[in-house]
Design an enzyme around this catalytic site. Structure first.
Site, PDB file in Angstrom:
ATOM      1  N   PRO A   2       0.836  -1.198   0.000  1.00  6.28           N
ATOM      2  CA  PRO A   2       0.000   0.000   0.000  1.00  6.28           C
ATOM      3  C   PRO A   2       0.871   1.248   0.000  1.00  6.28           C
ATOM      4  O   PRO A   2       1.554   1.524   0.973  1.00  6.28           O
ATOM      5  CB  PRO A   2      -0.803  -0.098   1.309  1.00  6.28           C
ATOM      6  CG  PRO A   2      -0.577  -1.467   1.827  1.00  6.28           C
ATOM      7  CD  PRO A   2       0.722  -1.947   1.263  1.00  6.28           C
ATOM      8  N   GLU A   3       0.873   1.940  -1.100  1.00  5.95           N
ATOM      9  CA  GLU A   3       1.516   3.243  -1.150  1.00  5.95           C
ATOM     10  C   GLU A   3       0.383   4.258  -1.121  1.00  5.95           C
ATOM     11  O   GLU A   3      -0.752   3.888  -0.871  1.00  5.95           O
ATOM     12  CB  GLU A   3       2.367   3.359  -2.426  1.00  5.95           C
ATOM     13  CG  GLU A   3       3.491   2.322  -2.465  1.00  5.95           C
ATOM     14  CD  GLU A   3       4.370   2.437  -3.702  1.00  5.95           C
ATOM     15  OE1 GLU A   3       4.485   3.529  -4.261  1.00  5.95           O
ATOM     16  OE2 GLU A   3       4.943   1.409  -4.104  1.00  5.95           O
ATOM     17  N   HIS A 101      -5.481 -14.019  10.207  1.00  4.10           N
ATOM     18  CA  HIS A 101      -4.829 -12.713  10.262  1.00  4.10           C
ATOM     19  C   HIS A 101      -5.794 -11.545  10.383  1.00  4.10           C
ATOM     20  O   HIS A 101      -5.449 -10.414  10.094  1.00  4.10           O
ATOM     21  CB  HIS A 101      -3.894 -12.503   9.066  1.00  4.10           C
ATOM     22  CG  HIS A 101      -2.940 -13.628   8.861  1.00  4.10           C
ATOM     23  ND1 HIS A 101      -1.998 -14.000   9.806  1.00  4.10           N
ATOM     24  CD2 HIS A 101      -2.796 -14.511   7.842  1.00  4.10           C
ATOM     25  CE1 HIS A 101      -1.309 -15.037   9.354  1.00  4.10           C
ATOM     26  NE2 HIS A 101      -1.779 -15.381   8.185  1.00  4.10           N
ATOM     27  N   ARG A 120       1.432  -9.959   7.510  1.00  4.68           N
ATOM     28  CA  ARG A 120       2.816  -9.708   7.879  1.00  4.68           C
ATOM     29  C   ARG A 120       2.977  -8.805   9.099  1.00  4.68           C
ATOM     30  O   ARG A 120       4.076  -8.630   9.599  1.00  4.68           O
ATOM     31  CB  ARG A 120       3.589  -9.148   6.682  1.00  4.68           C
ATOM     32  CG  ARG A 120       4.101 -10.272   5.801  1.00  4.68           C
ATOM     33  CD  ARG A 120       4.402  -9.800   4.399  1.00  4.68           C
ATOM     34  NE  ARG A 120       3.206  -9.872   3.571  1.00  4.68           N
ATOM     35  CZ  ARG A 120       3.195  -9.671   2.278  1.00  4.68           C
ATOM     36  NH1 ARG A 120       4.280  -9.365   1.662  1.00  4.68           N
ATOM     37  NH2 ARG A 120       2.074  -9.770   1.608  1.00  4.68           N
TER      38      ARG A 120
END
Length: 290
Positions: A2-3, A101, A120
């Site tokens: 994600p930018e 997650h 992550r």
DNA sequence: CTGTGTTCCTGTTCGC
DNA sequence: TGCGAACAGGAACACA
């Protein structure tokens, strides 16, 4: 992953659910993401109304009615999923349902819920008083918003002047421009025909003014980010929008993850090279990026 | 101060 | 087919 465009896409997706809504319960499925949740995190959120959901660089900022700000960062694998309530008590889970997650669930008084998933766990959430936000270590040194009016060739020239670091590294430096990541730096440099290897300071003249290429670069950054937001961001691997749909800007990549492909610049006979800069892959064309 | 390298984490992809 | 290595990457941190 994600930018800025992906974070902005997420913000737009979450805005209708968050804005004006009261948090009934915040469920933490574990004690930490990248960092431990601050003391009393869930309790401090319960009962609060979200006045606005904003974005600064790659951070999502939920402004609460008690003056605190909920800071959320997606790291590189974070995503949100909206499970809306249709008003008849029936929950609709988004298509991409995946319980593994799921670390945080925001339950709103309306019945809607938003789940934060992050395999992550590079993401994090904090709660800070709004008045302290600007002085917070995460924000104090942050550079200009690339889509805001502050990003001008002159401003970027001041940031790059005298810098010997490669242009690629300088553009990834959040203290200069905040929000660019590996993908969009590669894409913007290709569109501006500038080499990522070139020393950043060489785009500034002796008087500290922007050279021609820097003007092109500012334009390329704005254009590539704008187009990516319009496309709903880029979906690499499993990155999805809040409604489970996929962004499609990855189909517009000209160089990123396209090693050996013919350079898409019209008339250019080069091919896309991949090199490692500060431990990260850089994709560019040696022929048309100088 | 500047620039570079390492680390965190886990899922996916690649080579043998 | 299976397995380990490489890779992805934002940003804090350590270090020359």
């Amino acid at each position: 992953m994600p930018e800025l465009p992906e974070v902005e896409t997420v913000r737009r997706g979450l805005e209708p659910v968050f804005t004006g809504s009261r948090l009934e319960l915040v469920e933490l499925r574990r004690g930490d993401l990248r960092f431990p949740f601050p003391p009393g995190f869930a309790a401090r959120l319960a009962g609060r109304r979200v006045a606005a959901l904003k974005r600064r660089a790659k951070y999502l900022l939920g402004e609460l009615d008690d003056g605190e700000t909920l800071i959320m960062h997606l790291g590189m694998s974070g995503s949100f999923r909206i499970d809306a309530d249709d008003g008849r008590g029936v929950r609709h889970r988004a298509a991409s349902t995946k319980a593994a997650h799921d670390h945080v669930v925001f339950h709103f008084a309306s019945g809607a819920s938003v789940t934060y998933n992050d395999p992550r766990r590079f993401g994090f959430m904090l709660l800070v008083p709004g008045a302290e936000l600007a002085a917070h270590p995460l924000f104090a040194g942050l550079g200009v918003e690339p889509l805001g009016p502050e990003l001008t060739p002159q401003r970027l020239a001041s940031g790059l002047r005298g810098r010997k670091a490669p242009l690629k590294a300088a553009l990834l430096d959040q203290r200069i421009i905040a929000g660019l990541g590996n993908i969009y730096v590669c894409e913007a440099l290709h569109r501006a025909h500038l080499s990522p290897l070139r020393a950043a300071g060489t785009l500034v003249d002796a008087k500290g003014r922007p050279k021609r290429g820097l003007v092109d670069l500012v334009e390329a950054i704005r254009r590539v980010l704008g187009e990516a937001i319009e496309a709903g961001g880029s979906s690499l691997r499993d990155h999805r929008q809040t409604d489970g749909s996929l962004g499609y800007f990855q189909h517009s990549f000209r160089v990123y993850d396209r090693e050996d492909a013919p350079c898409p610049t019209p008339g250019c006979r080069g091919h896309v090279s991949r090199v490692i800069q500060s431990g990260r892959s850089t994709f560019f064309c040696r022929e048309c990026q100088k």
